[in-house]
Scaffold this motif. Structure first.
Motif, mmCIF file in Angstrom:
data_model
loop_
_atom_site.group_PDB
_atom_site.id
_atom_site.type_symbol
_atom_site.label_atom_id
_atom_site.label_comp_id
_atom_site.label_asym_id
_atom_site.label_seq_id
_atom_site.Cartn_x
_atom_site.Cartn_y
_atom_site.Cartn_z
ATOM 1 N N SER A 106 1.258 -2.810 -4.883
ATOM 2 C CA SER A 106 1.917 -1.960 -5.871
ATOM 3 C C SER A 106 1.935 -2.714 -7.187
ATOM 4 C CB SER A 106 3.354 -1.646 -5.427
ATOM 5 O OG SER A 106 4.136 -1.232 -6.522
ATOM 6 N N ASN B 288 -4.458 5.695 -2.889
ATOM 7 C CA ASN B 288 -4.498 5.063 -4.209
ATOM 8 C C ASN B 288 -5.865 5.197 -4.861
ATOM 9 O OD1 ASN B 288 -1.810 4.130 -4.019
ATOM 10 N ND2 ASN B 288 -2.459 2.397 -2.789
ATOM 11 N N CYS B 289 -6.913 5.171 -4.035
ATOM 12 C CA CYS B 289 -8.279 5.321 -4.536
ATOM 13 C C CYS B 289 -9.062 6.227 -3.600
ATOM 14 C CB CYS B 289 -8.979 3.966 -4.624
ATOM 15 S SG CYS B 289 -8.440 2.937 -5.994
ATOM 16 N N GLN C 38 -6.728 -2.597 -3.414
ATOM 17 C CA GLN C 38 -7.799 -1.675 -3.035
ATOM 18 C C GLN C 38 -9.099 -1.960 -3.767
ATOM 19 O OE1 GLN C 38 -4.801 -0.632 -4.150
ATOM 20 N NE2 GLN C 38 -5.004 0.824 -5.850
ATOM 21 N N SER D 131 -2.500 3.520 0.804
ATOM 22 C CA SER D 131 -1.631 4.624 0.430
ATOM 23 C C SER D 131 -0.190 4.190 0.646
ATOM 24 C CB SER D 131 -1.932 5.860 1.290
ATOM 25 O OG SER D 131 -0.903 6.824 1.179
#
Length: 704
Positions: free
Chosen positions: A56, A247-248, A282, A374
């Motif tokens: 994060s 996230n990606c 990531q 995620s």
């Protein structure tokens, strides 16, 4: 015998993981200090690139620990380049400014994404870099534009460099700058001024001209910057956004490929460099070949390209947490940990202190449920494929805003009272007598009139710090019910309206509740943007490079405070944030009032008619009792009236009224109207001896 031994190892691996343990680990102190990372000397033997990830971008103690790792790597292993997941242009400028003696704190604030540069927990890194700047270099491997002034500076520098190498870019510089802002801030390729075809054609022509230049640092950077701009343009032009919990996704493949290229070309240019990369886990993933989950399985991370090129000379170290909640948009959301998942194993085994463990152990070499891509969705994958090492944090703390940040800070000082007295009086706005017939005083067009007003900002508005007293009323109605009616008294300190990115700091003195039911107000921060949003600083209409793009018409004149005032109606033909300063798409229009005598803007009426409210913003307010069924919200319209008063030859914001109206609804489509009205009044403006307020990052909780 060989088969038996192999079976035995597999059996041991199964037993170890079935017991939910990690056998080989190094427990660190809380918080860790640099000398504890001496084990990295063996772990990173012959490694040229270390990638320090974070799950994060908001875990402050993770930033501090990464700084301690960097200290060890620089002081004991000869690493000399710090590469950030921030703009290649921005960090090049930052390095040049630092080399010329600029203040590192300000340089980092202006060059990095604000989630790092403007956070308190990142300041220890800045201090370390300042001390060691003679032996360290900066690099940005992202192709995005991340700095405060990056868009306009990049445009100016690009056109200057083009002229320097005798190449003519057949684009308007101001239009090019606006397009970059649209791409960077709105995520869209606005073809209103420059088509995608012409954009890519002109940049490719310049790229070919740059290739013909002699090798130099300048050639290297401009080559990569142009590659990045072309990629950025392609991404914005072709991107089809969709909602995902990851996230990606494969949509990010264009970006990650360009980031990898930037770093690999830098290594080719600087073969002796030992590089530490700071960014997200990531992007630093070695490979996702073991992942079968749709959406994420097609993502091709930056780290995969680097690993393929450098093999064992690249090491990916991921920061991992097992948080069961996430803080988004000023609210906490539950994110439960799945039983027997990777995070569950870590949470149960390592309770107090951070711990390091290598991915080169049997327990990690198998398919395991994990939440590394995620904040909420678990996938299956081989943990030894993802990263070379893991650093687990049993506890994390939210990063906090640096004291001098441009975001809202509030401090409590006195008391909170429930009070049934009537609302404090907001002074009536000046009477306006509209002259119905439009009188033409000169041949000036509305564009010339507005240009003069913008050019007079320095003389008409405060350019340095001042303090004032604030009174605000917040009124929230759901259907016909008044749910919140509260007065807020505060002191405020501004750094000026002109040439400032900063907002202001408030010290809340008192809150007076008249109504508080059914609607739980969590934080004063929720209403900051509604009660104060200085148009002189922020209105897109008043930007020198944008006002010409608006549709302007002289509506007439009026008398305000015995001054003759010209009224200009405006509207934006574009509905995205570059021209509306709203995250949701909207039709932006209104009126601007300009004194004829001194070109001062004394009143602005702004209106946003929402055309597309993002799903990500629809999560509802915290409602109670008979209103608790309404779980989602949607803006329909927003309006703001801002009025100025002249005090000691300068104009200050005197009154502001913001109204947000919309609907609340639930899953079965029950709906009701709601409206938030925030009315504010400022007095006692003090420029000569202002009361300076510094934040202690406390948040005023309104509670019942």
């Amino acid at each position: 015998m060989k088969k038996t031994f192999t079976f035995f190892l597999l059996f041991i691996s199964f037993v170890l993981f079935s017991q939910n343990t990690i056998s080989k680990s190094i427990i660190l102190s809380e918080p860790p200090i640099s000398k504890e990372f001496s084990f990295l000397k063996d772990e990173l033997k012959d490694v040229q690139v270390v990638m320090l990830g974070e799950i994060s971008h908001f875990d402050g103690n993770v930033f501090e620990t990464k700084t301690e790792i960097i200290k060890y790597l620089v002081e004991n292993m000869g690493f000399d380049v710090i590469a950030f997941e921030s703009g290649i242009y921005d960090l090049w400028k930052a390095q040049n400014e630092i080399s010329r003696g600029a203040n590192c704190k300000q340089v980092f604030r202006n060059s990095l994404f604000s989630m790092w540069g403007k956070r308190q927990e990142f300041q220890s890194f800045i201090t370390f870099f300042e001390t060691n700047k003679a032996k360290l270099k900066l690099f940005g491997f992202d192709h995005q534009i991340t700095s405060t002034d990056g868009i306009s500076n990049l445009s100016n520098d690009l056109f200057s460099y083009s002229k320097q190498i005798n190449h003519n870019i057949k684009l308007n510089k101001d239009d090019f700058s606006l397009l970059l802002e649209s791409i960077s801030n709105s995520g869209m390729f606005d073809e209103s001024d420059i088509s995608y075809l012409i954009f890519s054609s002109e940049l490719n022509k310049l790229k070919q001209k740059v290739i013909q230049q002699k090798n130099s640092e300048e050639k290297f950077y401009w080559s990569q910057i142009l590659n990045g701009l072309l990629t950025l343009g392609e991404d914005a032009f072709t991107r089809q956004n969709f909602t995902s919990t990851f996230n990606c996704t494969s949509i990010d493949n264009i970006r990650d490929k360009q980031m990898a290229e930037n770093l690999l070309v830098y290594i080719k240019q600087n073969p002796e460099a030992k590089i530490i990369c700071w960014g997200a886990n990531q992007h630093f993933t070695n490979n996702l070949k073991s992942v079968k989950t749709p959406i994420i399985k097609d993502f091709m991370p930056m780290g995969t390209y680097i690993k393929k090129a450098l093999e064992d000379k690249m090491y990916s170290l991921a920061a991992v947490t097992a948080n069961d909640s996430i803080f988004l948009q000023n609210k906490w959301y539950s994110t439960p940990i799945k039983e027997s998942s990777f995070e569950d194993v870590l949470k149960k085994q390592f309770i107090t202190n951070p711990v390091f463990f290598s991915a080169k152990q049997l327990e990690l070499n198998e398919i395991k449920q994990n939440r590394l891509y995620s904040p909420i969705t678990f996938i299956e994958g081989n943990l030894s494929d993802f990263h070379d090492g893991y650093l687990f944090f049993p506890k994390t703390s939210l990063s906090t805003i640096d004291e001098y940040d441009d975001e809202i800070h509030t401090t409590t000082n006195k008391k909170e009272v429930v009070d049934d007295e009537k609302e404090f009086d907001i002074k009536q706005r000046p009477n306006e007598t509209l002259i119905e017939e439009v009188v033409i005083y000169s041949k000036n067009t509305p564009y010339q009139i507005l240009k003069k007003a913008i050019g007079s900002f320095d003389k008409n508005y405060p350019t340095k710090g001042f303090s004032s007293d604030l009174k605000t009323n917040i009124l929230i109605k759901v259907a016909d019910t008044t749910c919140v009616d509260v007065d807020v008294l505060a002191q405020q300190y501004d750094l000026g309206y002109v040439n400032r990115d900063f907002r202001n700091t408030k010290k809340v003195l008192e809150t007076k509740w008249k109504v508080s039911k059914n609607f739980q107000t969590e934080s004063f921060k929720e209403y900051h943007g509604l009660m104060y949003n200085s148009p002189i600083q922020y209105a897109p209409l008043l930007k020198d490079n944008k006002f010409k793009k608006f549709e302007l018409n002289v509506e007439g004149t009026t008398k305000i405070n015995n001054e003759e005032v010209i009224i200009i109606q405006f509207s934006s033909p574009r509905n995205h944030s570059t021209f509306t300063r709203r995250v949701y798409l909207s039709n932006y229009s209104g009126y601007i009032y300009i004194n004829k005598s001194d070109n001062a803007i004394i009143k602005i009426i702004e209106n946003w008619q929402v055309t597309d409210f993002p799903i990500s913003f629809r999560d509802g307010y915290v409602l109670k009792n008979n209103l608790s069924k309404y779980t989602n919200k949607e803006y329909l319209n927003e309006s703001t009236i801002t009025e100025f008063v002249k005090d000691n030859n300068l104009y200050f914001i005197k009154n502001a009224k913001n109204v947000v109206s919309g609907i609340l609804y639930n899953e079965v489509n029950d709906k009701t109207d709601y409206e938030i009205t925030t009315t504010s009044n400022w007095n006692n403006f003090n420029v000569l001896n202002p009361k300076i307020i510094k934040s202690n990052n406390e948040v005023l909780l309104f509670g019942n």
